[in-house]
Design a protein around this motif. Structure first.
Motif, PDB file in Angstrom:
ATOM      1  N   ASN A  22      -2.725  -6.247  -2.784  1.00 17.93           N
ATOM      2  CA  ASN A  22      -1.869  -7.229  -3.455  1.00 17.93           C
ATOM      3  C   ASN A  22      -0.480  -6.674  -3.723  1.00 17.93           C
ATOM      4  O   ASN A  22       0.531  -7.365  -3.530  1.00 17.93           O
ATOM      5  CB  ASN A  22      -2.520  -7.673  -4.771  1.00 17.93           C
ATOM      6  N   TYR A  23      -0.413  -5.434  -4.185  1.00 18.69           N
ATOM      7  CA  TYR A  23       0.883  -4.826  -4.502  1.00 18.69           C
ATOM      8  C   TYR A  23       1.745  -4.709  -3.244  1.00 18.69           C
ATOM      9  O   TYR A  23       2.934  -5.047  -3.254  1.00 18.69           O
ATOM     10  CB  TYR A  23       0.687  -3.446  -5.125  1.00 18.69           C
ATOM     11  N   ILE A  24       1.150  -4.232  -2.165  1.00 23.13           N
ATOM     12  CA  ILE A  24       1.905  -4.031  -0.924  1.00 23.13           C
ATOM     13  C   ILE A  24       2.393  -5.366  -0.362  1.00 23.13           C
ATOM     14  O   ILE A  24       3.555  -5.489   0.052  1.00 23.13           O
ATOM     15  CB  ILE A  24       1.042  -3.264   0.096  1.00 23.13           C
ATOM     16  N   LYS A  25       1.547  -6.377  -0.373  1.00 20.36           N
ATOM     17  CA  LYS A  25       1.964  -7.685   0.141  1.00 20.36           C
ATOM     18  C   LYS A  25       3.068  -8.296  -0.708  1.00 20.36           C
ATOM     19  O   LYS A  25       3.923  -9.020  -0.189  1.00 20.36           O
ATOM     20  CB  LYS A  25       0.753  -8.622   0.192  1.00 20.36           C
ATOM     21  N   LEU A  26       3.061  -7.987  -1.996  1.00 21.54           N
ATOM     22  CA  LEU A  26       4.058  -8.547  -2.911  1.00 21.54           C
ATOM     23  C   LEU A  26       5.401  -7.839  -2.809  1.00 21.54           C
ATOM     24  O   LEU A  26       6.449  -8.459  -2.993  1.00 21.54           O
ATOM     25  CB  LEU A  26       3.532  -8.464  -4.350  1.00 21.54           C
ATOM     26  N   HIS A  27       5.387  -6.531  -2.488  1.00 22.03           N
ATOM     27  CA  HIS A  27       6.608  -5.731  -2.604  1.00 22.03           C
ATOM     28  C   HIS A  27       7.232  -5.289  -1.285  1.00 22.03           C
ATOM     29  O   HIS A  27       8.264  -4.610  -1.295  1.00 22.03           O
ATOM     30  CB  HIS A  27       6.335  -4.493  -3.470  1.00 22.03           C
ATOM     31  N   THR A  28       6.657  -5.654  -0.155  1.00 23.15           N
ATOM     32  CA  THR A  28       7.315  -5.331   1.110  1.00 23.15           C
ATOM     33  C   THR A  28       6.945  -6.378   2.153  1.00 23.15           C
ATOM     34  O   THR A  28       5.874  -6.992   2.077  1.00 23.15           O
ATOM     35  CB  THR A  28       6.924  -3.930   1.630  1.00 23.15           C
ATOM     36  N   THR A  29       7.845  -6.574   3.117  1.00 25.15           N
ATOM     37  CA  THR A  29       7.574  -7.489   4.228  1.00 25.15           C
ATOM     38  C   THR A  29       7.478  -6.736   5.550  1.00 25.15           C
ATOM     39  O   THR A  29       7.408  -7.353   6.606  1.00 25.15           O
ATOM     40  CB  THR A  29       8.692  -8.543   4.332  1.00 25.15           C
ATOM     41  N   ARG A  30       7.453  -5.420   5.484  1.00 30.07           N
ATOM     42  CA  ARG A  30       7.483  -4.631   6.714  1.00 30.07           C
ATOM     43  C   ARG A  30       6.128  -4.588   7.418  1.00 30.07           C
ATOM     44  O   ARG A  30       6.066  -4.273   8.592  1.00 30.07           O
ATOM     45  CB  ARG A  30       7.976  -3.219   6.430  1.00 30.07           C
ATOM     46  N   PHE A  31       5.057  -4.886   6.687  1.00 28.01           N
ATOM     47  CA  PHE A  31       3.738  -4.944   7.318  1.00 28.01           C
ATOM     48  C   PHE A  31       3.354  -6.412   7.499  1.00 28.01           C
ATOM     49  O   PHE A  31       3.119  -7.126   6.528  1.00 28.01           O
ATOM     50  CB  PHE A  31       2.697  -4.226   6.460  1.00 28.01           C
ATOM     51  N   HIS A  32       3.292  -6.858   8.756  1.00 27.12           N
ATOM     52  CA  HIS A  32       2.971  -8.271   8.984  1.00 27.12           C
ATOM     53  C   HIS A  32       1.472  -8.505   8.920  1.00 27.12           C
ATOM     54  O   HIS A  32       1.027  -9.658   8.817  1.00 27.12           O
ATOM     55  CB  HIS A  32       3.531  -8.734  10.327  1.00 27.12           C
ATOM     56  N   LYS A  33       0.683  -7.432   8.964  1.00 28.84           N
ATOM     57  CA  LYS A  33      -0.763  -7.570   8.853  1.00 28.84           C
ATOM     58  C   LYS A  33      -1.320  -6.403   8.049  1.00 28.84           C
ATOM     59  O   LYS A  33      -1.000  -5.247   8.323  1.00 28.84           O
ATOM     60  CB  LYS A  33      -1.402  -7.591  10.249  1.00 28.84           C
TER      61      LYS A  33
END
Length: 246
Positions: A22-33
């Motif tokens: 959840n944290y990573i999806k909320l704070h960066t857009t560099r990982f599309h999956k």
């Protein structure tokens, strides 16, 4: 690695895994999956099927350990760039991980901000940032870093992640990370830790302040983690440092 990166998170504790995702999806857009796995075998299945670019891997898991996962993925020539998480603070264990080609090694407990910063350093700068870096004179690079540091020092009690600081000064996290390494000779995380420890040392001169109060004032919410970072930077514990002031 092509643009649009795939990340694999591996931890046998589902609540921790969900929080990291959840944290990573909320704070960066560099990982599309973002893939997740709660066991070593599940991690290998994802690696072979989806070939993620980057992996955050817990080492202590029942069945196949993190080291087993890395060894099997390496044998197949499909191991992602990997950061491992471990509760074992031993040099021998870190050595074993590094021999397997691990990019970095983090000790639990570890903040989500630090994890994300480490993950993003494994990615190349975005193409537009690469072009900007080639065209930007050193004076401008220094100004960006100076602005970043000023923003970090505005309120030391607040956690300032690489992503948040980069957003504040108008560049990407990967580019700001590269600028810190280039201009300061330290990664963003290491510079941030050193800056906070330097401020903590100043507060140590006030005998009325407890160590946990100082830790909180410079942005650490966990006294044990603060002590570990303090020792890494200063070569001694907070109590040993304070004893030397008498």
């Amino acid at each position: 690695m092509a643009a649009g990166y795939k990340l694999l998170l591996v931890d046998d504790e589902e609540n921790i895994l969900q929080a990291m995702e959840n944290y990573i999806k909320l704070h960066t857009t560099r990982f599309h999956k973002v893939y997740t796995a709660t066991s070593g075998q599940a991690a290998l299945d994802i690696i072979f099927r989806h070939q993620p670019d980057v992996m955050l891997l817990d080492v202590q898991m029942p069945g196949k350990t993190g080291i087993d996962v890395i060894q099997e993925a390496n044998a197949a020539g499909k191991c992602p760039r990997t950061i491992i998480l471990s509760g074992h603070d031993t040099f021998a264990y870190a050595q074993m991980a590094m021999r397997e080609g691990v990019a970095d090694y983090l000790l639990k407990p570890c903040r989500s901000t630090q994890i994300l910063e480490k993950l993003e350093t494994l990615l190349p700068p975005p193409e537009e940032d690469t072009a900007t870096a080639q065209a930007m004179p050193p004076a401008d690079e220094n100004r960006i870093v100076t602005r970043a540091i000023a923003y970090m020092e505005e309120d030391l009690s607040k956690e300032r992640s690489l992503t948040a600081v980069a957003l504040a000064v108008g560049v990407s996290a990967a580019y700001l990370s590269a600028l810190f390494t280039k201009t300061k000779g330290l990664t963003f995380v290491d510079y941030n830790n050193k800056m906070r420890v330097d401020w903590a040392c100043a507060y140590m001169h006030d005998p009325r302040m407890k160590v946990y109060e100082i830790a909180y004032r410079v942005g650490f919410r966990n006294e044990k983690y603060f002590s570990r970072v303090f020792r890494k930077v200063m070569g001694k514990s907070p109590s040993e440092y304070r004893q030397g002031l008498k």
